[in-house]
Design an enzyme around this catalytic site. Structure first.
Site, PDB file in Angstrom:
ATOM      1  N   GLU A   1       0.831  -1.196   0.000  1.00  0.00           N
ATOM      2  CA  GLU A   1       0.000   0.000   0.000  1.00  0.00           C
ATOM      3  C   GLU A   1       0.868   1.250   0.000  1.00  0.00           C
ATOM      4  OE1 GLU A   1      -2.545  -0.562   3.449  1.00  0.00           O
ATOM      5  OE2 GLU A   1      -2.595  -2.723   3.042  1.00  0.00           O
TER       6      GLU A   1
ATOM      7  N   GLU B   1      -9.973   5.650   3.338  1.00  0.00           N
ATOM      8  CA  GLU B   1     -10.347   4.826   4.491  1.00  0.00           C
ATOM      9  C   GLU B   1     -10.239   5.673   5.745  1.00  0.00           C
ATOM     10  OE1 GLU B   1      -8.690   0.964   7.043  1.00  0.00           O
ATOM     11  OE2 GLU B   1      -7.723   1.561   5.168  1.00  0.00           O
TER      12      GLU B   1
END
Length: 388
Positions: A193, A302
């Site tokens: 990520e 997120e």
């Protein structure tokens, strides 16, 4: 018999040796085990310090699978048909650049405070802030998303991500915007990520900071930035966990940066890039499922909602504004989104799955005009009349 001057010289030499062994730098004592790789120290504001490590003595190389590792200094190949103008709207600077530079052949590692508590040496004690649960998108444990997913076989992805400084209501929450490169599922989930985040527990403040993350075993192993060994850092310019000096303003100047993850087919290493600068790589040997290709790429935002005060958090995602409130300058965006197929060709995603856990709190809207390649607007304020 030794003269007084001889004893004085011996004593001075002993003191000098002790200071070197203890690693006295700018008045701070650093243990020899840590200090042996540091060749320069840069004092930044607010207690932040950058240590320039000899690239061949970086602590990440202590990982069991990297003991005899030969460092790859730069990618040997790049994806074909990658958009050449995809370098973001700012000249990438981090605050520490104002105070000095790391010499070529060294890498910058951030530490905080007067005492040396390098996250690099905290083996397996990293903060556990998993992005997913056992099923890839299991809504729960406070994690909420506004993302798009692409399925297939991939060697990476790249996108311009709008930079903001969202409000995070309480320290145990976070807000991030990133790219996920994924393979496997359940207890054998692997991810790489990269993006930006606001995370007080990790960074001790609420600034917008560049971060990377890797995991195997559904977040059972791996960590963010350099909290554990694994990521081989090669850039002397970019420090993981450091802040961006420019972010977007509401209805004002918009700042974005290009983040990329791609696999070098010759070496097998997964390279991280920001603003076209290769920062370093994850050797494929770290992974169980990302040894060959990724099977899913996700893009988006997120947050973690800890329900402070018994209601939904006011932690913002992106700009803190819904796509329905307006586009550029109001809602946060991803644009020039590209996936890299198994033939190492970069292309716009054709079929995407939109995933939003609670559109009353955070939403996502695909930009059908495709004025900047494939893109979307996303984000929201969290708590409001419809988000309780």
């Amino acid at each position: 018999m030794l003269k007084f001057t001889d004893w004085s010289l011996i004593l001075t030499t002993l003191i000098f040796v002790i200071l070197i062994q203890e690693g006295l730098i700018d008045g701070r004592t650093i243990s020899n085990a840590v200090n042996k790789g540091i060749i320069k120290t840069i004092k930044v504001d607010k207690g932040e310090i950058i240590d320039c490590y000899d690239i061949y003595k970086q602590p990440s190389l202590n990982h069991p699978s990297l003991r005899n590792h030969t460092i790859q200094m730069r990618p040997s190949m790049h994806p074909k048909k990658m958009k050449l103008d995809n370098n973001g709207t700012l000249r990438l600077t981090q605050t520490w650049h104002k105070y000095g530079a790391c010499p070529q052949g060294s890498i910058p590692i951030r530490r905080i405070g007067k005492d040396y508590h390098s996250t690099l040496l905290r083996k397996h004690r990293h903060l556990k802030l998993p992005r997913y649960n056992t099923s890839l998108y299991s809504f729960g444990n406070g994690h909420e998303y506004a993302t798009v997913q692409v399925h297939g076989n991939f060697l990476g992805a790249q996108a311009k991500i709008n930079l903001w400084n969202p409000v995070v209501e309480i320290p145990s929450e976070l807000s991030l915007s990133q790219i996920w490169v994924i393979a496997g599922d359940g207890d054998d989930l692997n991810t790489i990520e990269a993006g930006w985040e606001v995370s007080q527990p990790r960074h001790t403040d609420y600034q917008t900071r560049f971060f990377i993350h890797w995991t195997t075993g559904n977040y059972g192993s791996g960590c963010s930035d350099l909290e554990c060994e694994g990521f081989v850092h090669t850039s002397s310019e970019i420090s993981l966990g450091c802040n961006f000096t420019e972010v977007s303003t509401f209805k004002g100047d918009q700042k974005d940066a290009t983040f990329g993850i791609h696999k070098d087919q010759n070496s097998g290493n997964w390279w991280i890039q920001v603003q076209g600068i290769p920062v370093g790589y994850y050797p494929s040997s770290l992974f169980t499922q990302l040894l060959k290709t990724a099977t899913e790429i996700d893009f988006g935002g997120e947050i973690i909602n800890m329900a402070p005060k018994g209601r939904h958090t006011m932690t913002q995602m992106g700009s803190g504004h819904f796509p329905s409130e307006g586009g550029l300058g109001i809602s946060s965006y991803f644009n020039q989104v590209q996936i890299i197929d198994e033939n190492n060709i970069a292309k716009d995603p054709e079929i995407v799955i939109k995933y939003v856990t609670n559109p009353n709190c955070y939403d996502l809207q695909i930009d059908d005009k495709h004025t900047n390649g494939f893109g979307f607007y996303y984000g929201g304020p969290g708590y409001n009349d419809k988000c309780q």
